[in-house]
Design a protein around this motif. Structure first.
Motif, short mmCIF file in Angstrom:
data_model
loop_
_atom_site.label_atom_id
_atom_site.label_comp_id
_atom_site.label_asym_id
_atom_site.label_seq_id
_atom_site.Cartn_x
_atom_site.Cartn_y
_atom_site.Cartn_z
N THR A 166 0.91 -1.21 0.03
CA THR A 166 0.10 0.01 -0.08
C THR A 166 0.95 1.49 0.02
O THR A 166 2.26 1.22 -0.02
CB THR A 166 -0.96 0.01 1.03
OG1 THR A 166 -1.88 0.83 1.12
CG2 THR A 166 -0.27 0.19 2.35
N TRP A 168 0.62 5.84 0.97
CA TRP A 168 -0.27 7.01 1.17
C TRP A 168 0.81 8.36 1.09
O TRP A 168 1.85 8.42 1.10
CB TRP A 168 -0.83 6.86 2.72
CG TRP A 168 0.06 7.15 3.62
CD1 TRP A 168 0.37 8.38 4.46
CD2 TRP A 168 0.80 6.15 4.67
NE1 TRP A 168 1.39 8.12 5.38
CE2 TRP A 168 1.37 6.87 5.36
CE3 TRP A 168 1.07 4.61 4.49
CZ2 TRP A 168 2.29 6.25 6.50
CZ3 TRP A 168 1.64 4.02 5.47
CH2 TRP A 168 2.31 4.69 6.39
N SER A 207 -0.27 1.88 11.57
CA SER A 207 0.50 1.10 10.11
C SER A 207 -0.04 1.14 8.97
O SER A 207 0.54 0.82 8.09
CB SER A 207 0.77 -0.09 11.03
OG SER A 207 -0.71 -0.95 11.29
N ASP A 208 -1.41 1.38 8.73
CA ASP A 208 -1.97 1.24 7.63
C ASP A 208 -2.01 2.83 7.15
O ASP A 208 -2.72 2.87 5.92
CB ASP A 208 -3.57 1.08 7.68
CG ASP A 208 -3.66 -0.31 8.35
OD1 ASP A 208 -2.65 -1.22 7.88
OD2 ASP A 208 -4.59 -0.42 9.05
N HIS A 210 -3.21 5.75 8.42
CA HIS A 210 -4.24 6.78 8.84
C HIS A 210 -3.60 7.75 9.61
O HIS A 210 -2.83 7.41 10.68
CB HIS A 210 -5.46 5.97 9.51
CG HIS A 210 -6.11 5.03 8.83
ND1 HIS A 210 -7.13 5.54 7.57
CD2 HIS A 210 -6.24 3.84 8.73
CE1 HIS A 210 -7.40 4.45 7.22
NE2 HIS A 210 -7.26 3.30 7.55
#
Lengths: 331, 481
Positions: A166, A168, A207-208, A210
């Motif tokens: 992923t 961001w 960890s994602d 956010h």
């Protein structure tokens, strides 16, 4: 320069300067433009040197004991597998392999536990798994690799073999956006801290990816930054940020409240002592210099900071080719 | 703006800077000549460089531990500022040639780069302040041994060059400007002007720029007589006396003329060789005094003079290697963001005969035709050809695209005309233009380059344009400013 500061403690007295490891050298005992410092699974200090483009032999990762005995070095200048030119950061995965970011080739090279070249990941671009001048590297508790992808203004999460998971971030100054981010660290809970270099702030994410919080604005006061880069978090949750163009390291508590300031108190390193013992004429000249003694002790563009569980703080003092070490006095 | 005025603007930008791209020429022409001169004369009003980005990627530049890195930094900054602050860089290059200081002896790159920064910041201001800054500059002190100039044991090196090469010159109109006694007295006045830390090694923790230090107990405070004046002079008094001499006005005027207008004979012959344009030199001398030694005012007069603007002055001056390298890089729009390959590219100056920061002697480089020999000419032509022949360079791509968008069909003469315009409004002699056209006709097999046809046509047109630009780079006109 050879005289230690009388009371070498940090601004608020929470840290004491302990020692220094360093000497400008393109090989062997010494560093050349250290940009990353960490302690490996073998308990040894690893220091990545960016060196000088016209002194290619100086580009390397050096390994030494934590009290400054040189052991060995690996890596060479170049663009072939196992080589790097514009080294930016190093990090160890759970298997003990060391990852080396190179923003010239836009790749990350991986060396095995014996520091032999194993493989490399990435290529130049802005797609998944591609990089445009990768800088900070860190591994999360789940074993995934987090890469600061500077000129793509994002953070990418990859497997240890470089498979895209992923990402961001984009260019901007809103929450979750970046402007040429540089440093990264991950705390014990897996939260990710990014130094948002040209926005003069630190952003914290889970960890994602956010967004959780941000702190810091442009300036040179407490809690203000001028291009922050290296960052780490200790076991108590205190956050250490290299405030690069302010030539200092700021310490914050886990709520991002300012705690203390390290400015550099460098004395004499073992390696420098050996050199000066053999060069008394140079030492005499250094002793004669009266106007810049303080300048020589201070940090000059600290790039990377690492903290061990025993409270020792290692700061890569880039333009002075050394690692200054402090001891945390109060938990 | 009319075509002739565009040519004049291009001339101004070649001399006050490193040439202009066609987009920059559009903007300056909109401004008009006198307004453009004013903008150029005030580089400090234009945006500065992104120092943080520069440092981030060139992490060693804060100390530049060898001459190649230092030279690269010099070239990189000239290139980045060539569009926004051209005269800031040109004046730094000018003073570096006049106050030539070299790493062959100084061995402390950052200290010498600090001297170049002093030229950037003060090179257009008051000459007296600049000379005083030079007298206190650690690189200059070390270069000319003023750290060995002690009370009771003077070293005359700095005192001599201050007069001979940095301010008055040996003589003018056939007469000498100063005596041997003046040299000795000047040296005495500068005793005690030294540096704090002359460690030339980078050990143990890297090089730290030297600092100026005045040691009063080492200064000879006794009476001195200099240029007919007597007093207990210190260095500052000597500089005050120097700057009010007519010889200094002449010397600085000739240097400015030589650098910005037309190649003069080499400096050592100035005592017996009159200026190429005595009228303009007189005007500049007058401005030197009436502006209180202000270099910016002198350049304003110079750039607005009829002689500077005349056809006679255009393409009449051999570009220095730094002008060839920076002018070409600027044209291409390359290296505006830090890239590692600048290190190889910047060394082009050295291969063409100008080892920046390492002049052959305190006299600096001999200029004009002396820049050219068979070896350096090949280097100059090859450098330009390598750069402008690379379609991946953003500036080259922009020039080719702009040309292709102008017409659906290009004949050899329109290709040449378009390329000349794109390369900074270069004006070729008719004979040279005919030679180029003949070459292009051969390439095209007597046909035009069709640009609105198939991809093959476009590729062929691009190839022709690149070839034309490479050929223009080898012409006398491109190699001249």
């Amino acid at each position: 320069m050879t005289t230690e500061t009388a009371n070498p403690i940090s601004t608020n007295g929470l840290y004491q300067y302990e020692s220094v490891i360093g000497l400008l050298s393109p090989a062997g005992p010494g560093f050349s433009g250290p940009v990353s410092v960490t302690v490996g699974p073998d308990g040894m200090l690893y220091v990545a040197c960016r060196a000088n483009p016209n002194q290619q032999e100086g580009v390397r990762v050096s390994r030494c004991t934590r009290d400054g005995d040189f052991l060995d070095q690996f890596g060479t200048w170049g663009e072939e597998p196992g080589e790097f030119i514009w080294i930016t950061d190093i990090a160890f995965n759970q298997a003990g392999e060391v990852y080396v970011a190179d923003e010239n080739s836009h790749r990350i090279s991986i060396f095995d536990t014996e520091r032999n070249y194993s493989r490399r990941i990435g290529e130049q671009g802005n797609g998944p798994g591609q990089f445009d001048r990768p800088s900070g590297l860190a591994f999360g508790p789940s074993g995934n690799l987090y890469v600061v992808d500077t000129l793509n203004h994002r953070v990418q999460v990859l497997t240890t073999d470089g498979e895209y998971i992923t990402e961001w971030g984009s260019l901007g100054d809103a929450e979750g956006q970046f402007h040429m981010p540089w440093g990264i660290t991950i705390d014990q809970t897996g939260d990710v801290y990014i130094t948002d270099w040209r926005n003069d702030r630190v952003q914290k994410f889970n960890s994602d990816g956010h967004f959780l919080m941000t702190f810091g604005v442009s300036g040179d006061g407490e809690g203000q930054f001028n291009r922050p880069n290296g960052i780490t978090v200790d076991s108590a949750g205190d956050i250490y940020v290299c405030d690069w163009m302010n030539d200092r390291v700021q310490v914050f508590n886990s709520q991002a409240e300012f705690k203390d300031l390290l400015i550099g108190h460098c004395g004499m390193s073992k390696w420098a002592r050996t050199f000066l013992d053999a060069s008394p004429d140079i030492e005499a000249k250094l002793e004669l210099a009266s106007q810049n003694i303080e300048i020589k002790r201070r940090f000059y563009r600290p790039v990377s900071v690492h903290v061990e569980d025993d409270g020792k703080v290692y700061v890569a003092d880039c333009y002075r080719h050394r690692v200054q070490i402090y001891q945390k006095l109060i938990a | 703006m009319a075509g002739t005025d565009r040519a004049l603007m291009a001339h101004l930008l070649r001399r006050s800077g490193f040439g202009a791209t066609f987009q920059e020429l559009d903007r300056y022409c909109e401004l008009g000549y006198e307004a453009a001169v004013e903008e150029i004369l005030h580089p400090e009003q234009q945006p500065g460089i992104e120092e943080d980005v520069l440092e981030r990627y060139f992490v060693d530049w804060k100390e530049s531990r060898n001459i190649e890195a230092a030279m690269t930094e010099f070239v990189y900054r000239m290139n980045v500022y060539a569009g926004s602050r051209p005269l800031q860089e040109k004046i730094a290059l000018f003073w570096h040639g006049v106050f030539a200081t070299g790493l062959a002896k100084v061995l402390h790159e950052k200290t010498l780069l600090n001297q170049i920064d002093m030229f950037r910041e003060g090179g257009l201001n008051n000459f007296r302040d600049l000379l005083l800054g030079l007298a206190k500059d650690p690189a200059m002190i070390f270069w000319l041994d003023n750290n060995f100039n002690h009370k009771g044991a003077p070293n005359e090196n700095w005192g001599r060059e201050l007069l001979e090469l940095f301010s008055m010159g040996v003589g003018m109109d056939g007469k000498e400007n100063y005596t041997e006694e003046d040299v000795k007295e000047a040296a005495r006045a500068f005793t005690g002007w030294t540096i704090d830390d002359d460690n030339v090694t980078s050990l143990p923790f890297g090089k730290i720029p030297w600092l100026f230090r005045y040691v009063p107990e080492d200064h000879d405070d006794d009476e001195k007589t200099f240029q007919g004046e007597t007093g207990n002079f210190n260095g500052e008094d000597i500089i005050d006396i120097i700057v009010k001499q007519p010889a200094t006005a002449r010397f600085i005027s000739r240097h400015l003329y030589n650098f910005f207008v037309a190649d003069e004979p080499q400096v050592p012959s100035w005592q017996h060789t009159p200026p190429g344009n005595p009228e303009l030199i007189k005007i500049l001398e007058h401005e030197y005094f009436s502006s209180n030694y202000n270099i910016r005012s002198m350049l304003r007069v110079l750039f607005n003079s009829d002689h500077f603007k005349s056809q006679e002055a255009r393409f009449a001056k051999v570009k220095s290697p730094a002008e060839v390298v920076v002018g070409t890089l600027h044209l291409l729009g390359d290296f505006k963001f830090p890239k590692r390959t600048i290190f190889e590219t910047a060394l082009g100056c050295r291969y063409m005969g100008q080892d920046l920061l390492n002049p052959p002697s305190v006299e600096g480089w001999h200029t004009g035709e002396e820049w050219i020999d068979s070896g350096s000419l090949v280097e100059r032509v090859n450098f330009v050809a390598d750069q402008v022949g690379n379609i991946n360079q953003p500036g080259v791509r922009a020039m080719v695209d702009a040309l292709l968008s102008q017409a659906t069909e290009l004949d050899p003469l329109s290709i040449i005309g378009g390329c000349l315009e794109m390369m900074g409004h270069v004006q070729l002699h008719e004979k040279n233009k005919e030679h180029l056209a003949a070459q292009i006709r051969t390439m095209l097999d007597q046909h035009s380059a069709f640009v609105a046809g198939s991809p093959e046509d476009i590729e062929s047109a691009e190839k022709t344009i690149l070839h034309t630009m490479k050929m223009i780079g080898s012409t006398r006109e491109y190699q001249f400013a």
